[in-house]
Design a protein around this motif. Structure first.
Motif, short mmCIF file in Angstrom:
data_model
loop_
_atom_site.label_atom_id
_atom_site.label_comp_id
_atom_site.label_asym_id
_atom_site.label_seq_id
_atom_site.Cartn_x
_atom_site.Cartn_y
_atom_site.Cartn_z
N ILE A 8 0.55 -1.24 -0.38
CA ILE A 8 0.20 0.44 -0.24
C ILE A 8 1.22 1.40 -0.05
CG2 ILE A 8 -2.56 0.96 0.99
CD1 ILE A 8 -2.62 -1.59 2.62
N LEU A 9 1.17 1.74 -1.02
CA LEU A 9 1.69 3.30 -0.93
C LEU A 9 3.17 2.79 -1.17
CD1 LEU A 9 -0.81 5.56 0.86
CD2 LEU A 9 -0.29 5.54 -1.54
N GLY A 10 3.64 1.51 -1.41
CA GLY A 10 5.23 1.07 -1.54
C GLY A 10 5.41 0.67 -0.37
N MET A 11 4.28 0.56 0.79
CA MET A 11 4.60 -0.16 1.97
C MET A 11 4.01 -1.41 2.27
SD MET A 11 4.48 3.30 4.66
CE MET A 11 3.20 4.46 4.02
N THR A 12 4.37 -1.63 3.06
CA THR A 12 3.37 -3.57 3.63
C THR A 12 2.56 -2.76 4.19
OG1 THR A 12 4.51 -3.71 5.60
CG2 THR A 12 5.37 -4.35 4.18
N GLU A 13 1.33 -3.76 4.69
CA GLU A 13 0.10 -3.54 4.78
C GLU A 13 0.27 -2.74 7.01
OE1 GLU A 13 -4.44 -4.80 6.22
OE2 GLU A 13 -2.89 -6.15 4.84
N VAL A 14 1.27 -3.66 7.56
CA VAL A 14 1.92 -3.60 9.02
C VAL A 14 2.10 -2.24 8.61
CG1 VAL A 14 3.15 -4.32 10.59
CG2 VAL A 14 1.61 -5.72 9.61
N GLN A 15 3.34 -1.42 7.68
CA GLN A 15 3.38 -0.61 8.16
C GLN A 15 2.76 0.77 7.84
OE1 GLN A 15 7.07 -1.44 5.46
NE2 GLN A 15 8.49 -1.57 6.37
N PHE A 16 1.30 0.22 7.05
CA PHE A 16 0.93 1.87 6.31
C PHE A 16 0.18 1.75 7.72
CE2 PHE A 16 -3.39 2.65 5.39
CZ PHE A 16 -3.54 4.01 4.29
N TYR A 17 -0.94 0.63 8.44
CA TYR A 17 -1.63 0.84 9.60
C TYR A 17 -0.28 2.04 10.86
CZ TYR A 17 -5.31 -1.07 6.85
OH TYR A 17 -6.27 -1.21 6.72
N LYS A 18 0.85 1.36 10.93
CA LYS A 18 1.48 2.03 11.84
C LYS A 18 1.61 3.06 11.53
CE LYS A 18 4.56 -2.36 14.10
NZ LYS A 18 5.84 -2.15 13.59
N LEU A 19 1.84 4.02 10.21
CA LEU A 19 2.23 5.26 9.96
C LEU A 19 1.54 5.80 10.08
CD1 LEU A 19 3.58 7.54 9.16
CD2 LEU A 19 2.96 6.76 6.25
N LYS A 20 -0.09 5.41 9.79
CA LYS A 20 -1.65 6.22 9.88
C LYS A 20 -1.34 5.85 11.56
CE LYS A 20 -6.40 4.88 9.39
NZ LYS A 20 -7.80 3.46 8.63
N ASN A 21 -1.76 5.67 12.31
CA ASN A 21 -1.48 5.60 14.03
C ASN A 21 -0.91 6.95 13.95
OD1 ASN A 21 -3.47 3.62 13.90
ND2 ASN A 21 -2.57 1.80 15.27
N LYS A 22 0.40 6.22 13.95
CA LYS A 22 1.01 7.79 14.33
C LYS A 22 0.70 9.29 13.72
CE LYS A 22 5.94 5.19 14.84
NZ LYS A 22 6.90 4.78 13.50
N ILE A 23 0.21 9.44 12.81
CA ILE A 23 -0.29 10.39 12.20
C ILE A 23 -1.81 10.85 12.84
CG2 ILE A 23 -1.51 11.07 9.85
CD1 ILE A 23 -0.19 9.63 7.89
N ILE A 24 -2.22 10.38 12.96
CA ILE A 24 -3.82 9.95 14.27
C ILE A 24 -3.23 10.79 15.69
CG2 ILE A 24 -5.77 8.97 15.26
CD1 ILE A 24 -5.55 7.37 12.49
N TRP A 25 -2.02 10.30 16.30
CA TRP A 25 -1.65 10.33 17.27
C TRP A 25 -1.65 11.70 17.17
CZ3 TRP A 25 -3.82 9.11 21.90
CH2 TRP A 25 -4.09 8.01 21.88
N ALA A 26 -0.11 11.79 15.74
CA ALA A 26 0.00 13.64 16.03
C ALA A 26 -0.81 14.85 15.79
CB ALA A 26 0.40 13.49 14.75
N GLY A 27 -1.86 14.18 14.82
CA GLY A 27 -2.94 15.15 15.00
C GLY A 27 -3.65 15.57 16.48
N ILE A 28 -3.70 14.29 17.25
CA ILE A 28 -4.79 14.25 18.17
C ILE A 28 -4.04 15.70 19.91
CG2 ILE A 28 -5.40 13.10 20.32
CD1 ILE A 28 -6.45 10.93 18.43
N SER A 29 -2.48 15.03 18.96
CA SER A 29 -1.98 15.52 20.47
C SER A 29 -1.56 17.46 19.66
CB SER A 29 -0.13 14.84 20.19
OG SER A 29 -0.60 13.43 20.83
N LEU A 30 -1.22 17.60 18.40
CA LEU A 30 -1.32 18.96 17.99
C LEU A 30 -2.70 19.72 18.53
CD1 LEU A 30 0.03 21.19 16.40
CD2 LEU A 30 -1.07 20.42 14.00
N ALA A 31 -3.80 18.65 18.32
CA ALA A 31 -5.28 20.05 18.92
C ALA A 31 -5.45 19.50 20.05
CB ALA A 31 -6.31 18.19 18.07
N THR A 32 -4.72 19.21 21.20
CA THR A 32 -5.02 18.97 22.05
C THR A 32 -4.06 19.82 22.86
OG1 THR A 32 -5.59 16.60 22.70
CG2 THR A 32 -4.41 18.08 24.43
N ALA A 33 -2.59 20.60 22.23
CA ALA A 33 -1.66 21.37 22.74
C ALA A 33 -2.20 23.08 21.94
CB ALA A 33 -0.03 20.87 21.48
N VAL A 34 -2.78 22.45 21.65
CA VAL A 34 -3.44 24.01 20.83
C VAL A 34 -4.62 24.55 22.03
CG1 VAL A 34 -5.23 25.14 18.68
CG2 VAL A 34 -2.90 24.01 18.36
#
Length: 287
Positions: A8-34
């Protein structure tokens, strides 16, 4: 083919979902900080302005961490103005509103839950409709009625007026809470010889504690922050609460911002103390 072999996008499915979780947590952390910055910045700026010398308040760019502090503004507010009188008035009004709203909303909510009469549910829902009117719309009629009753320009009059604006929501909250209290518990107590009032006092009241605490918080918040109703009903400056009296720091030629900031900072202390008293019950309220 294994799951990890899928691309998926040049990544394995496991790598893709790990990256997806990191992006979600980064978005939540940024919203919490704001959100935290948006909440903390006004109180910090208020405290900073109340402690900064007047000459530094209008400096450009603004100094977020000034090296020089002074307590002269607090001294001016406490010893050279009517602020202590306003402070005492706010405490008296808030306590009065707390007692009136908590006791009446508890009894009314219990009555709506336990006693049957025609159109009871519609009546209970109509009570909440009374909460929709803004204080400015109710203040003028209240002033006329209170004046006829001799209650204008009195502590009791402003307590009743503020309580009238808080009661619809608080009655509705208590009505909802008492519906969660099993009536069978009260019936068991009455079969054991307890009176109806004793069953209410010893069974229903302790179980409905979360609702009572929530109502008490709303009552104190309403009494402490009220501006429109005290401004219209209280004519005598000696009876003004902080919200109205703080305008005395606005002069014809200047606005005493440091004194206003110091007054507001001091005004937060009772509210913080009240919330601290409820600290051990937050889990109960959230239930």
């Amino acid at each position: 083919m294994s799951t990890e072999d899928k691309s998926i996008l040049g990544m394995t499915e496991v790598q893709f979902y790990k990256l997806k979780n990191k992006i979600i947590w980064a978005g939540i952390s940024l919203a919490t900080a704001v959100a935290v910055i948006a909440i903390v910045t006004p109180p910090y700026w208020m405290l900073n302005s109340s402690l900064s010398p007047f000459s530094l308040l209008r400096s450009v760019p603004p100094q977020w961490f000034p090296l020089e502090y002074t307590f002269a503004h607090y001294e001016s507010v406490l010893f050279s103005s009517s602020y202590p009188r306003f402070y005492i008035n706010s405490i008296i009004i808030s306590i009065g509103v707390l007692v009136i709203v908590t006791s009446l909303s508890t009894l009314a909510g219990y009555g709506l839950t336990r006693f049957d009469f025609r159109q009871k549910r519609n009546f209970a829902r109509m009570i909440l409709f009374g909460y929709m009117f803004p204080p400015i719309l109710l203040s003028i009629p209240m002033f006329v009625i209170w004046k006829d009753l001799g209650l204008h320009n009195t502590y009791l009059g402003v307590m009743l007026a503020i309580s009238a604006t808080r009661l619809p929501l608080c009655i509705w909250i208590m009505w909802q809470f008492f519906q969660t209290v099993p009536y069978s518990l009260e019936e068991s107590a009455q079969m054991s010889g307890a009176s109806r009032f004793r069953a209410f006092y010893e069974i229903a009241l302790p179980i409905s504690k979360p609702g009572i605490l929530a109502v008490a918080t709303l009552a104190v918040q309403g009494g402490w922050n009220a501006y429109t109703i005290p401004k219209i009903i209280l004519v005598d400056q000696e009876l003004w609460p902080i919200t109205v009296g703080i305008q005395s720091f606005i002069k014809s030629s200047t606005i005493l911002w440091p004194q206003i900031m110091a007054a507001v900072t001091l005004g937060m202390i009772p509210v913080i103390f009240f919330l601290y008293l409820l600290h051990g019950n937050w889990e109960t309220i959230s239930v």
